[in-house]
Design a protein around this motif. Structure first.
Motif, PDB file in Angstrom:
ATOM      1  N   LEU A  79       1.210  -1.304  -0.111  1.00  0.00           N
ATOM      2  CA  LEU A  79       0.103   0.416  -0.481  1.00  0.00           C
ATOM      3  C   LEU A  79       1.329   1.619  -0.149  1.00  0.00           C
ATOM      4  O   LEU A  79       1.688   1.416   1.109  1.00  0.00           O
ATOM      5  N   VAL A  80       0.989   1.941  -0.936  1.00  0.00           N
ATOM      6  CA  VAL A  80       1.552   2.818  -1.055  1.00  0.00           C
ATOM      7  C   VAL A  80       1.513   4.073  -1.435  1.00  0.00           C
ATOM      8  O   VAL A  80      -0.261   4.275  -2.196  1.00  0.00           O
ATOM      9  N   ALA A  81       1.592   5.844  -0.500  1.00  0.00           N
ATOM     10  CA  ALA A  81       0.625   6.773  -1.139  1.00  0.00           C
ATOM     11  C   ALA A  81       1.540   8.222  -1.104  1.00  0.00           C
ATOM     12  O   ALA A  81       2.496   7.534  -0.047  1.00  0.00           O
ATOM     13  N   ASP A  82       1.355   9.247  -1.255  1.00  0.00           N
ATOM     14  CA  ASP A  82       1.879  10.489  -1.400  1.00  0.00           C
ATOM     15  C   ASP A  82       1.043  10.809  -0.111  1.00  0.00           C
ATOM     16  O   ASP A  82      -0.330  11.149  -0.021  1.00  0.00           O
ATOM     17  N   SER A  83       2.101  10.605   0.968  1.00  0.00           N
ATOM     18  CA  SER A  83       1.228  11.680   2.483  1.00  0.00           C
ATOM     19  C   SER A  83       0.914  12.997   2.455  1.00  0.00           C
ATOM     20  O   SER A  83       0.578  13.389   3.622  1.00  0.00           O
ATOM     21  N   ASP A  84       1.714  13.346   1.646  1.00  0.00           N
ATOM     22  CA  ASP A  84       1.188  15.108   1.656  1.00  0.00           C
ATOM     23  C   ASP A  84      -0.639  15.007   0.918  1.00  0.00           C
ATOM     24  O   ASP A  84      -1.164  15.901   1.562  1.00  0.00           O
ATOM     25  N   THR A  85      -0.929  14.347  -0.089  1.00  0.00           N
ATOM     26  CA  THR A  85      -2.283  14.441  -0.782  1.00  0.00           C
ATOM     27  C   THR A  85      -3.274  13.850  -0.454  1.00  0.00           C
ATOM     28  O   THR A  85      -4.795  13.327  -0.641  1.00  0.00           O
ATOM     29  N   ARG A  86      -2.139  12.262   0.007  1.00  0.00           N
ATOM     30  CA  ARG A  86      -3.227  11.453   1.078  1.00  0.00           C
ATOM     31  C   ARG A  86      -3.954  10.437  -0.782  1.00  0.00           C
ATOM     32  O   ARG A  86      -5.085   9.552  -0.134  1.00  0.00           O
TER      33      ARG A  86
ATOM     34  N   ALA B 167      -3.769   6.921  -2.911  1.00  0.00           N
ATOM     35  CA  ALA B 167      -2.886   6.011  -2.528  1.00  0.00           C
ATOM     36  C   ALA B 167      -2.766   5.027  -3.318  1.00  0.00           C
ATOM     37  O   ALA B 167      -4.317   5.089  -4.131  1.00  0.00           O
ATOM     38  N   ALA B 168      -2.391   3.718  -4.073  1.00  0.00           N
ATOM     39  CA  ALA B 168      -2.678   3.028  -4.810  1.00  0.00           C
ATOM     40  C   ALA B 168      -1.847   1.369  -4.161  1.00  0.00           C
ATOM     41  O   ALA B 168      -0.901   1.529  -3.179  1.00  0.00           O
TER      42      ALA B 168
ATOM     43  N   ARG C  28      -8.173   3.705   4.961  1.00  0.00           N
ATOM     44  CA  ARG C  28      -9.155   4.241   5.881  1.00  0.00           C
ATOM     45  C   ARG C  28      -7.727   5.026   7.203  1.00  0.00           C
ATOM     46  O   ARG C  28      -8.022   5.623   7.242  1.00  0.00           O
ATOM     47  N   SER C  29      -7.727   3.961   7.454  1.00  0.00           N
ATOM     48  CA  SER C  29      -6.933   4.228   9.414  1.00  0.00           C
ATOM     49  C   SER C  29      -6.038   5.904   8.777  1.00  0.00           C
ATOM     50  O   SER C  29      -5.657   5.935   9.696  1.00  0.00           O
ATOM     51  N   ARG C  30      -5.306   5.578   7.377  1.00  0.00           N
ATOM     52  CA  ARG C  30      -4.363   6.794   7.737  1.00  0.00           C
ATOM     53  C   ARG C  30      -5.089   7.980   6.662  1.00  0.00           C
ATOM     54  O   ARG C  30      -4.660   8.938   6.291  1.00  0.00           O
ATOM     55  N   GLY C  31      -6.526   8.114   6.441  1.00  0.00           N
ATOM     56  CA  GLY C  31      -7.011   9.369   5.424  1.00  0.00           C
ATOM     57  C   GLY C  31      -6.731   9.013   3.958  1.00  0.00           C
ATOM     58  O   GLY C  31      -6.414  10.137   3.445  1.00  0.00           O
ATOM     59  N   TRP C  32      -6.011   7.482   3.448  1.00  0.00           N
ATOM     60  CA  TRP C  32      -5.571   7.852   2.752  1.00  0.00           C
ATOM     61  C   TRP C  32      -6.845   7.079   1.381  1.00  0.00           C
ATOM     62  O   TRP C  32      -7.932   6.330   1.917  1.00  0.00           O
ATOM     63  N   ARG C  33      -6.688   7.590   0.015  1.00  0.00           N
ATOM     64  CA  ARG C  33      -8.117   7.238  -0.465  1.00  0.00           C
ATOM     65  C   ARG C  33      -7.051   6.010  -1.623  1.00  0.00           C
ATOM     66  O   ARG C  33      -6.378   6.069  -2.163  1.00  0.00           O
TER      67      ARG C  33
END
Ligand SMILES: [Zn+2]
Ligand SMILES: [Zn+2]
Length: 224
Positions: A19-26, A28-29, A45-50
């Motif tokens: 699960l990878v994300a740009d933590s600034d923009t949230r 995710a892929a 979801r627990s990290r606020g990522w989409r």
């Protein structure tokens, strides 16, 4: 520190889903949503990522088994599935799972075709697609040369998500349909061993390693 990586080892083949994300923009892929889609989704979801994308290194069932659950439980637009077209036939065949007694729902149709040199954007992070056949005919790896976008003084090594091409101390099997040993070795030498030695290799199975480590010590393709 924009690129964040959460590794989840899931399913009957203990396959690593990243699960990878740009933590600034949230944004995710999921690179290889291997199994237990609901669990992957709840980690996001627990990290606020989409989760906007599902990227498959290849279409074997143990790398795509969680896709349908992620899609079914997603709110808003369905995640876009991306895969190399050479693996579409395998994807349609449920990733070959029937051979092992697993009839999976392969989830949403592939919407984006991978090709050599393609750049995928996740927020401000760029993933480069490298075509690496041998384990399957459509296998690809995803390379992030700059995991941290802002210019920091200390260099951060690149990261390569390498599916079942190469593992810590091993390489992908070539005895499944579409597998070919010489093609696999050529893919490793031209697409992995050309990356900087400090590049992190995050494989479909087992612990992480580096290009330099495998170049030297891998018993199948290493120098020693
Ligand atoms: Zn595989
Ligand atoms: Zn695998």
């Amino acid at each position: 520190m924009p690129l964040e990586i959460v590794t989840l080892t899931l399913g009957p083949a203990q396959t690593n889903a990243y699960l990878v994300a740009d933590s600034d923009t949230r944004d995710a892929a999921v690179i290889d949503p291997s199994w237990d889609g609901k669990l992957i989704l709840s980690e996001a979801r627990s990290r606020g990522w989409r989760i906007a994308h599902l990227w498959y290194t290849h279409a074997h069932f143990d790398h795509i088994g969680g896709a349908a659950e992620i899609a079914d439980a997603s709110e808003g637009p369905l995640p876009l599935v991306a895969l190399h077209p050479n693996d579409h036939v395998l994807w349609r065949a449920g990733g070959g799972g029937a051979l092992f007694g697993f009839n999976i729902d392969p989830g949403p149709e592939p919407a984006i075709d991978f090709y050599q040199g393609q750049i995928l954007k996740l927020g401000s992070i760029e993933f480069e697609v490298r075509f690496t056949p041998g384990h399957t005919t459509g296998h690809c790896v995803l390379y992030v040369a700059e995991p941290r976008v802002e210019r920091s003084r200390s260099a951060v090594p690149g990261v390569c998500f390498c599916g079942d091409l190469i593992f810590n101390g091993s390489v992908g099997r070539t005895d499944f349909p579409g597998g070919d040993w010489d093609t696999l070795v050529n893919s490793i030498k031209t697409q992995i061993f050309t990356l900087p030695d400090e590049t992190r290799l995050l494989s479909g199975h087992g612990p992480e390693t580096t290009v330099g480590q495998e170049k030297m010590y891998n018993p199948f393709v290493g120098e020693r």
